[in-house]
Design an enzyme around this catalytic site. Structure first.
Site, mmCIF file in Angstrom:
data_model
loop_
_atom_site.group_PDB
_atom_site.id
_atom_site.type_symbol
_atom_site.label_atom_id
_atom_site.label_comp_id
_atom_site.label_asym_id
_atom_site.label_seq_id
_atom_site.Cartn_x
_atom_site.Cartn_y
_atom_site.Cartn_z
ATOM 1 N N ARG A 79 -0.817 -8.896 13.186
ATOM 2 C CA ARG A 79 -1.478 -7.945 12.280
ATOM 3 C C ARG A 79 -2.245 -8.659 11.171
ATOM 4 N NH1 ARG A 79 3.900 -5.340 11.682
ATOM 5 N NH2 ARG A 79 3.365 -4.321 9.726
ATOM 6 N N ARG A 125 -9.848 0.330 8.699
ATOM 7 C CA ARG A 125 -9.372 -1.022 8.989
ATOM 8 C C ARG A 125 -10.412 -1.818 9.753
ATOM 9 N NH1 ARG A 125 -3.568 0.247 8.845
ATOM 10 N NH2 ARG A 125 -2.328 -1.654 8.915
ATOM 11 N N ARG A 184 11.343 -5.517 5.337
ATOM 12 C CA ARG A 184 11.081 -4.099 5.056
ATOM 13 C C ARG A 184 12.063 -3.202 5.812
ATOM 14 N NH1 ARG A 184 5.101 -1.871 5.442
ATOM 15 N NH2 ARG A 184 5.131 -2.863 7.499
ATOM 16 N N LYS A 221 0.837 -1.213 0.000
ATOM 17 C CA LYS A 221 0.000 0.000 0.000
ATOM 18 C C LYS A 221 0.872 1.262 0.000
ATOM 19 C CE LYS A 221 -2.068 -1.254 3.859
ATOM 20 N NZ LYS A 221 -1.388 -2.545 4.114
ATOM 21 N N ARG A 259 11.107 -1.053 11.245
ATOM 22 C CA ARG A 259 10.031 -0.686 12.169
ATOM 23 C C ARG A 259 9.972 -1.661 13.336
ATOM 24 N NH1 ARG A 259 4.788 0.157 8.444
ATOM 25 N NH2 ARG A 259 3.891 -0.961 10.178
#
Ligand code: ADP
Ligand code: ADP
Length: 208
Positions: A166, A88, A127, A13, A155
């Site tokens: 998640r 969400r 990531r 996204k 992160r």
């Protein structure tokens, strides 16, 4: 253009939003980025959100809804916006609909970027983000250039454990908003399991 990017964590996204905002000339509003900024600034919202985020849980609806409604009411959103990571949950989707109705405007499209679960953990744990530019990299799929390798960060919630939490939340809380938008006739589904440039092309085609 008022649009939403939805998809599991790691679907791409943020990557796609960065590639699309120039084309559509609309602000990219990432609730994850806004909440991380609030955590870094140590605001009341940030203090409240921090624990939820580190555990891979959702920040309570009331906090996130208030944050987004305020943001999309700003002048730069008058002719459109690209929401990334919001809504969400079903209550978030309903609150957004109500706020847009009150403002006499409507969503143009909701783009669902689909990526099978088995690819998600690798995308998330690899990531890396450049804190100076916000650019998103991946150790294998989009390695950071040599000159910025020392400054990219991972992160705190990009661990396998938080990622799986998640993903579970995505299936239980976020997936139910998909039929809500399908019923409105504005859902566009795109296969996100391809090179980023191909996914961008699929999204722009789906939006035509
Ligand atoms: P999201 O915002 O949906 O969580 P990101 O855009 O941050 O997803 O992407 C998650 C990770 O996957 C990043 O490391 C990014 O570089 C990588 N990535 C994004 N799109 C692709 C793609 N199409 N193919 C392979 N890796 C991708
Ligand atoms: P990802 O890129 O993996 O999809 P985000 O950066 O969008 O993750 O979000 C990071 C975290 O911020 C989420 O795990 C959640 O704790 C919180 N968050 C972001 N957006 C929302 C939202 N709309 N509702 C509740 N929590 C949110």
């Amino acid at each position: 253009m008022r649009m939403i990017l939805v998809g599991p964590p790691g679907a791409g996204k943020g990557t796609q939003a960065a590639r699309l905002v120039d084309t559509y000339q609309i602000p990219h509003i990432s609730t994850g980025d806004m909440l991380r900024a609030a955590v870094n600034e140590g605001t009341e919202l940030g203090k409240c959100a921090d624990g939820y985020m580190q555990r891979g849980e959702l920040v309570p609806d009331s906090l996130v809804i208030a944050m987004v409604i305020e943001r999309i009411g700003k002048a730069d959103c008058a002719s459109g916006f690209m929401l990334d990571g919001f809504p969400r949950t079903r209550p978030q989707a309903e609150a957004l609909d109500q706020a847009l109705q009150d403002a006499n405007v409507a969503l143009d499209a909701v783009v669902l970027i689909s990526v099978p679960d088995e690819f998600i953990v690798k995308r998330i744990t690899g990531r890396r983000c450049d804190p100076d530019t916000g650019e998103i990299y991946h150790l294998e799929f989009r390695p950071p250039p040599d000159d910025i390798q020392d400054r990219v960060i991972q992160r705190k919630d990009d661990t396998e454990e938080a990622c799986l939490a998640r993903l579970a939340k995505y299936h239980s809380e976020t997936a139910p908003i998909i039929p809500f938008y399908r019923d409105q006739g504005i859902l566009r589904e795109v296969d996100g399991n391809a090179a980023p440039t191909d996914v961008t092309a699929r999204i722009t085609t789906a939006l035509q």
